[in-house]
Design a protein around this motif. Sequence first.
Motif, PDB file in Angstrom:
ATOM      1  N   LEU A 288       0.861  -1.038  -0.035  1.00 11.11           N
ATOM      2  CA  LEU A 288      -0.072   0.004   0.083  1.00 11.11           C
ATOM      3  C   LEU A 288       0.820   1.288   0.106  1.00 11.11           C
ATOM      4  N   VAL A 289       2.052   1.260   0.511  1.00 12.24           N
ATOM      5  CA  VAL A 289       3.033   2.473   0.616  1.00 12.24           C
ATOM      6  C   VAL A 289       3.425   2.567  -0.831  1.00 12.24           C
ATOM      7  N   ARG A 290       3.474   1.485  -1.620  1.00 15.03           N
ATOM      8  CA  ARG A 290       4.103   1.723  -3.001  1.00 15.03           C
ATOM      9  C   ARG A 290       2.979   2.175  -3.983  1.00 15.03           C
ATOM     10  N   ASP A 291       1.677   1.486  -3.730  1.00 15.97           N
ATOM     11  CA  ASP A 291       0.756   1.637  -4.741  1.00 15.97           C
ATOM     12  C   ASP A 291      -0.665   1.940  -4.021  1.00 15.97           C
ATOM     13  N   ILE A 293      -4.268   2.914  -2.901  1.00 18.75           N
ATOM     14  CA  ILE A 293      -5.816   2.652  -3.651  1.00 18.75           C
ATOM     15  C   ILE A 293      -6.166   3.999  -4.290  1.00 18.75           C
ATOM     16  N   ARG A 294      -6.693   3.893  -5.286  1.00 20.88           N
ATOM     17  CA  ARG A 294      -7.236   5.381  -5.856  1.00 20.88           C
ATOM     18  C   ARG A 294      -8.917   4.935  -6.144  1.00 20.88           C
ATOM     19  N   ILE A 295      -9.359   6.345  -5.877  1.00 18.93           N
ATOM     20  CA  ILE A 295     -10.833   6.153  -5.966  1.00 18.93           C
ATOM     21  C   ILE A 295     -11.521   7.583  -6.569  1.00 18.93           C
ATOM     22  N   HIS A 296     -12.305   7.458  -7.398  1.00 21.37           N
ATOM     23  CA  HIS A 296     -12.535   8.565  -8.376  1.00 21.37           C
ATOM     24  C   HIS A 296     -13.964   9.036  -8.436  1.00 21.37           C
ATOM     25  N   ASN A 297     -14.079  10.333  -7.774  1.00 24.39           N
ATOM     26  CA  ASN A 297     -15.532  11.134  -7.735  1.00 24.39           C
ATOM     27  C   ASN A 297     -16.456  10.185  -7.233  1.00 24.39           C
ATOM     28  N   VAL A 298     -16.321   9.565  -6.094  1.00 18.80           N
ATOM     29  CA  VAL A 298     -17.293   8.601  -5.256  1.00 18.80           C
ATOM     30  C   VAL A 298     -17.247   9.349  -3.765  1.00 18.80           C
ATOM     31  N   ASN A 299     -18.573   9.518  -3.406  1.00 10.93           N
ATOM     32  CA  ASN A 299     -18.749   9.834  -1.993  1.00 10.93           C
ATOM     33  C   ASN A 299     -18.561   8.660  -1.197  1.00 10.93           C
ATOM     34  N   PHE A 300     -18.007   8.591   0.023  1.00 11.52           N
ATOM     35  CA  PHE A 300     -17.993   7.299   0.806  1.00 11.52           C
ATOM     36  C   PHE A 300     -17.702   7.654   2.124  1.00 11.52           C
ATOM     37  N   VAL A 301     -18.150   6.842   3.029  1.00 10.11           N
ATOM     38  CA  VAL A 301     -17.514   6.924   4.605  1.00 10.11           C
ATOM     39  C   VAL A 301     -16.225   5.783   4.681  1.00 10.11           C
ATOM     40  N   PHE A 302     -15.250   6.135   5.251  1.00 11.90           N
ATOM     41  CA  PHE A 302     -14.193   5.370   5.348  1.00 11.90           C
ATOM     42  C   PHE A 302     -13.704   5.159   6.713  1.00 11.90           C
ATOM     43  N   GLU A 303     -13.236   4.115   7.000  1.00  7.57           N
ATOM     44  CA  GLU A 303     -12.635   3.629   8.395  1.00  7.57           C
ATOM     45  C   GLU A 303     -11.494   2.748   8.165  1.00  7.57           C
ATOM     46  N   ILE A 305      -9.827  -0.344  10.242  1.00  5.94           N
ATOM     47  CA  ILE A 305      -9.949  -1.526  11.062  1.00  5.94           C
ATOM     48  C   ILE A 305      -8.701  -1.910  11.563  1.00  5.94           C
ATOM     49  N   GLU A 306      -7.820  -2.141  10.867  1.00  2.80           N
ATOM     50  CA  GLU A 306      -6.494  -2.718  11.410  1.00  2.80           C
ATOM     51  C   GLU A 306      -5.155  -2.007  10.401  1.00  2.80           C
ATOM     52  N   SER A 307      -4.174  -1.344  10.852  1.00  2.00           N
ATOM     53  CA  SER A 307      -2.871  -0.920  10.195  1.00  2.00           C
ATOM     54  C   SER A 307      -1.956  -0.743  11.284  1.00  2.00           C
ATOM     55  N   LYS A 308      -0.688  -0.681  10.908  1.00  7.50           N
ATOM     56  CA  LYS A 308       0.372  -0.385  11.777  1.00  7.50           C
ATOM     57  C   LYS A 308       0.701   0.937  11.797  1.00  7.50           C
ATOM     58  N   TYR A 309       0.211   1.650  10.912  1.00  5.90           N
ATOM     59  CA  TYR A 309       0.434   2.955  10.848  1.00  5.90           C
ATOM     60  C   TYR A 309      -0.738   3.879  10.368  1.00  5.90           C
ATOM     61  N   PRO A 310      -0.752   5.132  10.796  1.00  7.83           N
ATOM     62  CA  PRO A 310      -1.934   5.899  10.282  1.00  7.83           C
ATOM     63  C   PRO A 310      -2.279   5.891   8.741  1.00  7.83           C
ATOM     64  N   ILE A 311      -3.282   5.867   8.282  1.00  7.49           N
ATOM     65  CA  ILE A 311      -3.451   6.012   6.851  1.00  7.49           C
ATOM     66  C   ILE A 311      -3.606   7.311   6.372  1.00  7.49           C
ATOM     67  N   LEU A 312      -3.073   7.687   5.142  1.00  3.82           N
ATOM     68  CA  LEU A 312      -2.905   8.941   4.558  1.00  3.82           C
ATOM     69  C   LEU A 312      -3.944   9.294   3.636  1.00  3.82           C
ATOM     70  N   THR A 342      -9.386  12.586  -7.660  1.00  2.00           N
ATOM     71  CA  THR A 342      -8.603  11.449  -7.414  1.00  2.00           C
ATOM     72  C   THR A 342      -8.302  11.459  -5.892  1.00  2.00           C
ATOM     73  N   LEU A 343      -9.073  10.511  -5.106  1.00  4.22           N
ATOM     74  CA  LEU A 343      -8.778  10.156  -3.441  1.00  4.22           C
ATOM     75  C   LEU A 343      -7.894   9.056  -3.486  1.00  4.22           C
ATOM     76  N   ALA A 344      -6.525   9.397  -2.999  1.00  3.49           N
ATOM     77  CA  ALA A 344      -5.815   8.114  -2.796  1.00  3.49           C
ATOM     78  C   ALA A 344      -5.507   7.802  -1.446  1.00  3.49           C
ATOM     79  N   ILE A 345      -5.636   6.456  -1.122  1.00  2.00           N
ATOM     80  CA  ILE A 345      -5.665   5.833   0.316  1.00  2.00           C
ATOM     81  C   ILE A 345      -4.280   5.133   0.418  1.00  2.00           C
ATOM     82  N   GLY A 346      -3.623   5.582   1.186  1.00  3.41           N
ATOM     83  CA  GLY A 346      -2.137   5.158   1.362  1.00  3.41           C
ATOM     84  C   GLY A 346      -1.483   5.337   2.690  1.00  3.41           C
ATOM     85  N   PHE A 347      -0.223   5.623   2.665  1.00  8.32           N
ATOM     86  CA  PHE A 347       0.560   6.132   3.890  1.00  8.32           C
ATOM     87  C   PHE A 347       1.470   7.021   3.292  1.00  8.32           C
TER      88      PHE A 347
END
Length: 384
Positions: A288-291, A293-303, A305-312, A342-347
């Motif tokens: 995930l740090v190298r790639d 997740i990309r989301i385009h023009n979508v409204n969504f609730v995000f949470e 659940i499990e991760s060693k580091y905070p999500i950016l 473009t909404l990128a979910i990563g670190f």
Amino acid sequence: GILLDAALFFVLFLLPPGHRLQHISLLFHGFTGFTMSQRIGYAFPLAMTSTGFLFMPNENEAPLQSHANWLMDQLIKPKKHNILPLVWLLIQWTLPLRMPLISGFNFKYTREGYRWSWTMMLHSANSFVQPGLSLMTLRPTCSGNPFPNPMKTPFVDVQSFSYEQLLSPRGVQAVQLFPRQLPHVANQVHRTLSNARACRKDLKISASLFSSANNGPYHRIVDPAVDLVSTYRALASRPYMEKLRLALIDKVPRGHEFILRGIASARIPPELLQEEGMIGIVDRTACLVRDPIRIHNVNFVFEVIESKYPILLRACEDLELKSCKEVTVEKGSPVSVPAIRTLAIGFDPSVSLYERSCSDTLEEDVVLRLRPYPNNPMNPTNVE
């Protein structure tokens, strides 16, 4: 599927050829041709239906044994062994067992060993949620720089190549179901871009692919750092017998593997997908740090659940992905994300300093969930 498979096995194995109940094979192959023609075509069901008529016994022939009785005779009476039919039966029974063995029991995600297997119609796979939320993307780079997608539609990744235009609808389904087809598609994309002189030097193509099996969470399937064109060329350059060996074990040459191991290794909380419309995404920190997740023009609730580091979360309105705003999301703090180009979910990129390469990981350690919605809900905070 299980009912038809089981019925066909019993009537073909326990009843003699020509028994009336063996006409159930017409029902089986008719059902297969009607429901799965977009995946497997019509050749297989038509060929199998034809053999049902071709091998009907002649009225003047002596009564025929069932496969079960013939096999018992072969095992009990050593003087009457027919070696070739026995070898053929042994191959028919053992070859399908290669699927769980060569896939490390990840076959429902990777589809390795799917040919000649016994899992027809038992597993579904999906990488598309809705427009703007497609979890399969091919991304070319030219001399290390992202390749701009010429299609400016609002739900398409601005740095991807729309491979769907090169394939038939059945081909698009096949490449999403069978990751082993990705190098072939990447080579076709490479040829298309090269012929158009879109990149004159060092054109590479990688893939970002998450897949859901049987409507479960979406798991990352391939290493986004692997150049799929190099994988294709490495396989194409092998001698014929080496290609045959690799096809039998459904692998690529050493050093060019792109399918990840340890898929579905994460502990998924039972409540992850209980809410209607909720989508679970399972990943690895090193991937995930190298790639992102990309989301385009979508409204969504995000949470998280499990991760060693905070999500950016990185929100970009421009096509060059330079005019962006960032916000950090901690575990257990849901946020509401408005539609952004473009909404990128990563670190944070610094996380890569502490992680191995994506392909070296054997376990999943990131669990996310999101729920797309048409209008902003009242409860969580918005990401601006």
